[in-house]
Design a protein around this motif. Structure first.
Motif, PDB file in Angstrom:
ATOM      1  N   UNK A  45       0.914  -1.215   0.124  1.00 19.65           N
ATOM      2  CA  UNK A  45       0.016  -0.242  -0.057  1.00 19.65           C
ATOM      3  C   UNK A  45       0.711   1.249  -0.030  1.00 19.65           C
ATOM      4  N   UNK A  46       0.226   2.239  -0.345  1.00 17.48           N
ATOM      5  CA  UNK A  46       1.075   3.623  -0.334  1.00 17.48           C
ATOM      6  C   UNK A  46      -0.185   4.536   0.419  1.00 17.48           C
ATOM      7  N   UNK A  47       0.322   5.543   1.178  1.00 13.90           N
ATOM      8  CA  UNK A  47      -0.235   6.649   1.541  1.00 13.90           C
ATOM      9  C   UNK A  47      -0.766   7.853   0.746  1.00 13.90           C
ATOM     10  N   UNK A 103       4.567   6.947   6.802  1.00 12.70           N
ATOM     11  CA  UNK A 103       5.483   6.535   5.730  1.00 12.70           C
ATOM     12  C   UNK A 103       5.133   5.510   5.076  1.00 12.70           C
ATOM     13  N   UNK A 104       5.228   5.315   3.703  1.00 16.44           N
ATOM     14  CA  UNK A 104       5.113   4.000   3.068  1.00 16.44           C
ATOM     15  C   UNK A 104       6.314   3.450   2.380  1.00 16.44           C
ATOM     16  N   UNK A 105       6.444   2.303   1.665  1.00 15.47           N
ATOM     17  CA  UNK A 105       7.703   1.793   1.377  1.00 15.47           C
ATOM     18  C   UNK A 105       7.642   0.233   1.488  1.00 15.47           C
ATOM     19  N   UNK A 106       8.601  -0.257   1.648  1.00 14.92           N
ATOM     20  CA  UNK A 106       8.623  -1.806   1.844  1.00 14.92           C
ATOM     21  C   UNK A 106       8.845  -2.347   3.528  1.00 14.92           C
ATOM     22  N   UNK A 107       8.151  -2.739   4.294  1.00 18.33           N
ATOM     23  CA  UNK A 107       8.241  -3.122   5.568  1.00 18.33           C
ATOM     24  C   UNK A 107       8.788  -4.582   5.812  1.00 18.33           C
ATOM     25  N   UNK A 108       9.993  -4.804   6.152  1.00 18.94           N
ATOM     26  CA  UNK A 108      10.368  -6.226   6.238  1.00 18.94           C
ATOM     27  C   UNK A 108      10.034  -6.779   7.623  1.00 18.94           C
ATOM     28  N   UNK A 171       0.866  -0.732  11.469  1.00 14.72           N
ATOM     29  CA  UNK A 171       1.691  -0.986  10.766  1.00 14.72           C
ATOM     30  C   UNK A 171       1.604  -2.203   9.837  1.00 14.72           C
ATOM     31  N   UNK A 172       1.815  -2.315   8.606  1.00 14.77           N
ATOM     32  CA  UNK A 172       1.297  -3.438   7.782  1.00 14.77           C
ATOM     33  C   UNK A 172       2.884  -3.589   6.764  1.00 14.77           C
ATOM     34  N   UNK A 173       2.648  -4.342   5.687  1.00 17.03           N
ATOM     35  CA  UNK A 173       3.669  -4.727   4.821  1.00 17.03           C
ATOM     36  C   UNK A 173       4.268  -3.656   4.132  1.00 17.03           C
ATOM     37  N   UNK A 174       3.535  -2.208   3.940  1.00 17.01           N
ATOM     38  CA  UNK A 174       3.831  -1.456   3.100  1.00 17.01           C
ATOM     39  C   UNK A 174       3.704   0.144   3.697  1.00 17.01           C
ATOM     40  N   UNK A 175       2.834   0.178   4.965  1.00 14.57           N
ATOM     41  CA  UNK A 175       2.753   1.386   5.619  1.00 14.57           C
ATOM     42  C   UNK A 175       2.887   1.439   7.003  1.00 14.57           C
ATOM     43  N   UNK A 176       3.339   2.550   7.629  1.00 12.97           N
ATOM     44  CA  UNK A 176       3.133   2.788   8.979  1.00 12.97           C
ATOM     45  C   UNK A 176       2.529   4.098   9.105  1.00 12.97           C
ATOM     46  N   UNK A 177       1.780   4.293   9.746  1.00  9.52           N
ATOM     47  CA  UNK A 177       1.182   5.672  10.039  1.00  9.52           C
ATOM     48  C   UNK A 177       0.202   5.820  11.547  1.00  9.52           C
ATOM     49  N   UNK A 178       0.021   6.976  11.611  1.00  9.96           N
ATOM     50  CA  UNK A 178      -0.948   7.254  13.132  1.00  9.96           C
ATOM     51  C   UNK A 178      -2.294   8.255  12.523  1.00  9.96           C
ATOM     52  N   UNK A 208      -8.835   3.041   5.228  1.00 11.82           N
ATOM     53  CA  UNK A 208      -9.279   2.631   4.284  1.00 11.82           C
ATOM     54  C   UNK A 208      -9.296   3.906   3.149  1.00 11.82           C
ATOM     55  N   UNK A 209      -9.460   5.154   3.650  1.00 11.64           N
ATOM     56  CA  UNK A 209      -9.552   6.138   2.806  1.00 11.64           C
ATOM     57  C   UNK A 209      -8.139   6.705   2.447  1.00 11.64           C
ATOM     58  N   UNK A 210      -7.049   6.396   3.075  1.00 10.34           N
ATOM     59  CA  UNK A 210      -5.533   6.959   2.906  1.00 10.34           C
ATOM     60  C   UNK A 210      -4.871   5.927   2.278  1.00 10.34           C
ATOM     61  N   UNK A 211      -5.229   4.678   2.146  1.00  4.35           N
ATOM     62  CA  UNK A 211      -4.181   3.749   1.651  1.00  4.35           C
ATOM     63  C   UNK A 211      -4.572   3.356   0.266  1.00  4.35           C
ATOM     64  N   UNK A 212      -3.889   2.876  -0.559  1.00  3.87           N
ATOM     65  CA  UNK A 212      -4.062   2.680  -2.119  1.00  3.87           C
ATOM     66  C   UNK A 212      -2.721   1.528  -2.318  1.00  3.87           C
ATOM     67  N   UNK A 213      -3.329   0.721  -3.329  1.00 10.77           N
ATOM     68  CA  UNK A 213      -2.236  -0.299  -3.759  1.00 10.77           C
ATOM     69  C   UNK A 213      -1.307   0.701  -4.561  1.00 10.77           C
ATOM     70  N   UNK A 214      -0.013  -0.013  -4.648  1.00  5.38           N
ATOM     71  CA  UNK A 214       1.047   0.981  -4.967  1.00  5.38           C
ATOM     72  C   UNK A 214       2.298   0.222  -5.582  1.00  5.38           C
TER      73      UNK A 214
END
Length: 221
Positions: A45-47, A103-108, A171-178, A208-214
């Motif tokens: 996901x991306x934000x 932040x979005x990117x790749x969360x390992x 936090x998930x595989x692509x985003x971490x946010x508050x 749901x509103x701020x995440x999109x596939x990326x």
């Protein structure tokens, strides 16, 4: 007779498999514990910061957050930081803004990334205006995501003396946010009775509103 027929079938099957291999190949049948074939990973996901969240909140301010991206670049590959603020309707100004930062990117590694993020945003809130956490609860901590919610207070001059915010992070595989909401002064005295899990349900709508596939993001300098 039935056993002989079964052996014949097995021999023919083995011959067909071996005949499909090249001269230098040796067929090794999979064992009982063989791993299943790999599956395609779920899209990350991306934000994004839409013009509105639900029917109440309208975007008032948004932009990149390079400081947050730099703080998270060791934990999030290709880290891109964003932040935005949303105003409630004019009739509910005392409710305060809804803010999104992440932040979005790749969360390992979810656990380590979440720990780094929570430490950073807590320190930043304290430096900004003296906000301190007074209650917190982990809502979810499974293999795919983690969610945590908390309450913050800050002493202020004036008749109300105390300002209160409620916040949830994930936090998930692509985003971490508050996501953070301001609390009406008239409701601030009741915060000890608030259900932190209820915040998580509200956060799910914002998420749901701020995440999109990326596709993988380009890291910010």
């Amino acid at each position: 007779m039935r056993m002989r027929a079964r052996r014949t079938v097995l021999v023919l099957a083995a011959a067909l498999v071996l005949s499909s291999c090249g001269d230098d190949e040796v067929y090794v049948p999979p064992g009982p514990d063989a791993s299943p074939p790999p599956t395609a990973p779920a899209p990350r996901q991306r934000l994004v910061l839409p013009e509105s969240i639900g029917i109440r909140y309208r975007l008032a301010d948004s932009g990149a957050d390079p400081a947050l991206a730099r703080a998270m670049r060791d934990d999030v590959s290709g880290a891109v930081g964003v932040s935005g603020a949303y105003d409630p309707p004019s009739t509910e100004r005392d409710a305060g803004r809804l803010t999104v930062e992440g932040v979005y990117g790749k969360v390992d590694w979810l656990v380590g990334t979440f720990g780094t993020f929570l430490e950073y945003v807590e320190e930043r809130a304290l430096k900004r205006d003296g906000r301190r956490i007074v209650a917190e609860k982990t809502i979810s901590a499974d293999a795919g995501e983690m969610i945590k919610c908390w309450l913050l207070k800050a002493d202020r001059p004036g008749p109300d003396k105390v300002s209160v915010w409620r916040s949830c992070a994930w936090v998930d595989a692509g985003t971490v946010a508050q996501v953070t909401w301001g609390v009406r002064p008239s409701e601030a005295s009741d915060v000890d009775e608030w259900d932190l899990e209820a915040f998580a349900h509200e956060t799910a709508d914002v998420r749901e509103a701020v995440q999109q596939n990326a596709e993988p993001a380009r890291e910010q300098p």
